[in-house]
Design an enzyme around this catalytic site. Sequence first.
Site, mmCIF file in Angstrom:
data_model
loop_
_atom_site.group_PDB
_atom_site.id
_atom_site.type_symbol
_atom_site.label_atom_id
_atom_site.label_comp_id
_atom_site.label_asym_id
_atom_site.label_seq_id
_atom_site.Cartn_x
_atom_site.Cartn_y
_atom_site.Cartn_z
ATOM 1 N N CYS A 16 0.813 -1.106 -0.147
ATOM 2 C CA CYS A 16 -0.095 0.020 0.016
ATOM 3 C C CYS A 16 0.711 1.410 -0.174
ATOM 4 C CB CYS A 16 -0.945 -0.121 1.265
ATOM 5 S SG CYS A 16 -2.004 -1.497 1.259
ATOM 6 N N HIS A 76 -3.113 7.866 6.243
ATOM 7 C CA HIS A 76 -3.232 6.661 5.611
ATOM 8 C C HIS A 76 -4.571 6.072 5.853
ATOM 9 C CE1 HIS A 76 -2.020 3.127 3.553
ATOM 10 N NE2 HIS A 76 -2.281 2.224 4.641
ATOM 11 N N GLU A 90 -1.334 5.779 13.708
ATOM 12 C CA GLU A 90 -1.011 6.906 13.058
ATOM 13 C C GLU A 90 -1.051 8.238 13.858
ATOM 14 O OE1 GLU A 90 -1.654 8.176 8.458
ATOM 15 O OE2 GLU A 90 -3.072 6.820 9.198
ATOM 16 N N LYS A 136 -9.931 8.087 2.397
ATOM 17 C CA LYS A 136 -10.477 6.495 2.150
ATOM 18 C C LYS A 136 -11.820 6.316 2.878
ATOM 19 C CE LYS A 136 -5.777 4.406 2.412
ATOM 20 N NZ LYS A 136 -5.027 5.412 2.540
ATOM 21 N N HIS A 180 -9.858 1.791 0.217
ATOM 22 C CA HIS A 180 -8.429 1.654 0.307
ATOM 23 C C HIS A 180 -8.295 1.168 -1.084
ATOM 24 C CE1 HIS A 180 -4.466 0.781 1.116
ATOM 25 N NE2 HIS A 180 -4.544 0.173 2.530
ATOM 26 N N PHE A 205 1.810 -3.308 3.898
ATOM 27 C CA PHE A 205 1.940 -4.843 4.482
ATOM 28 C C PHE A 205 3.714 -4.916 4.256
ATOM 29 C CE2 PHE A 205 -2.412 -7.165 4.244
ATOM 30 C CZ PHE A 205 -2.781 -6.341 5.153
#
Length: 421
Positions: free
Chosen positions: A171, A312, A323, A344, A349, A408
């Site tokens: 991502c 994010h 975050e 998002k 996402h 990831f």
Amino acid sequence: MRKVVVTGMGIISPIGNSVEDFCASLKAGKSGIGPITSFDITDFDVTIAGEVRNFDPSLWMEKKDARKMSRFTQFAVAATAQALTQAGLMGEPDSEGKRLVKSVAERTAVVLGNGIGGFEIVTESFRKLFDSGPRRMLPLTVPLMISNEAAGNISMLFGTKGPAYTQVTACAAGTDALGQSLDMIRSGRCDVAIAGGTEATIVPFAVGGFQMLKALSTKRCNEPEKASRPFDADRDGFVIGEGAGVLILESEDHAKGRGAKILAEFAGYGASADAYHITAPDPEGNGYGNAARIALADAGMKPEEIQYFNAHGTSTEINDPVETRMIKRVFGDHARKMKISSTKSMHGHCIAATGGIEAIVCVLAIRDGFFPPTINLDNPDPECDLDYVPNKAEYGEINAAASGNLGFGGHNGIAIFRRYV
């Protein structure tokens, strides 16, 4: 060091298939989340996604070319055509229908982020392999499934002969593609870069895989527009999306030399690895914070110079507090003065496309002086206690904006854009 600027943008997304439609949706707080229509969801717990709708690839490419592309590549080519057109770099078709860029081909690069390639091709070819044997597989299985297909097709269709790379950092890939392009232009290895990210993951294999990870929202499948709710106490996972976001980056001298309209400066980039866990971020956000500090130093900026941070903000239980902790640690007292949001909440996402799409959000925020909202933020998580622009867009001058993404594997990327002067 060469200054790098943005001269064009293109987007395919769940909330708009042009930059201006996308921008209008951001300002209106419009959700693009809805029931999955691309496959039979009978056996799935997850039944919603941020699908790209009303997408006609023939608007941006020849039908014969589109038939030889995966969906994620079609998205990338369409976004690239939009971005080149805005930048004034789209050439006239040649005898083969190719739209060669109006720049020195050997000095124009393509750098795209992608996560998992042409998963619809993988799914179909596996089905044919297991049902009927290898001779029934799609002849173009391999070139259609591999992640670098998008960058390669863009190079061929638009005649670019500089480096053509694909970043595969989950991502964070779109942001990392932008960062690699920034470094290449600064170093003088190219003058122009087509950069961003693309993804098309709304297929049974991908949705099923994320479902088994318990990463996706299942609580609000009956009211999908409310399912993605970053920083809200009632969040229960992310909503998968798809699309592409592409920016045209140029050296300042190159852009000014051809009289281009400059939209923003790409001021800084930082990347890091958590060295912690294959799917979960460092609980204290240390790696992510390192990326933010590197980006600020790269831009020669202080934390208090950032007015807007596009988070994010995945709407997962773990990510959002991490975050928040990172922002407080890096930005100090300024964290409570800075506007933060997760778009998002509207487009879902979009995996590797995220970095390109959310970089465009930052440029639009600077251009139009608005802070996109985090919709569905009705019951803020006590651990997430910063100003996330809840539910409605706000307006005010923005001189600098940052976008952060985590992937990831512990990948972290931060990009900083500022008003061009």
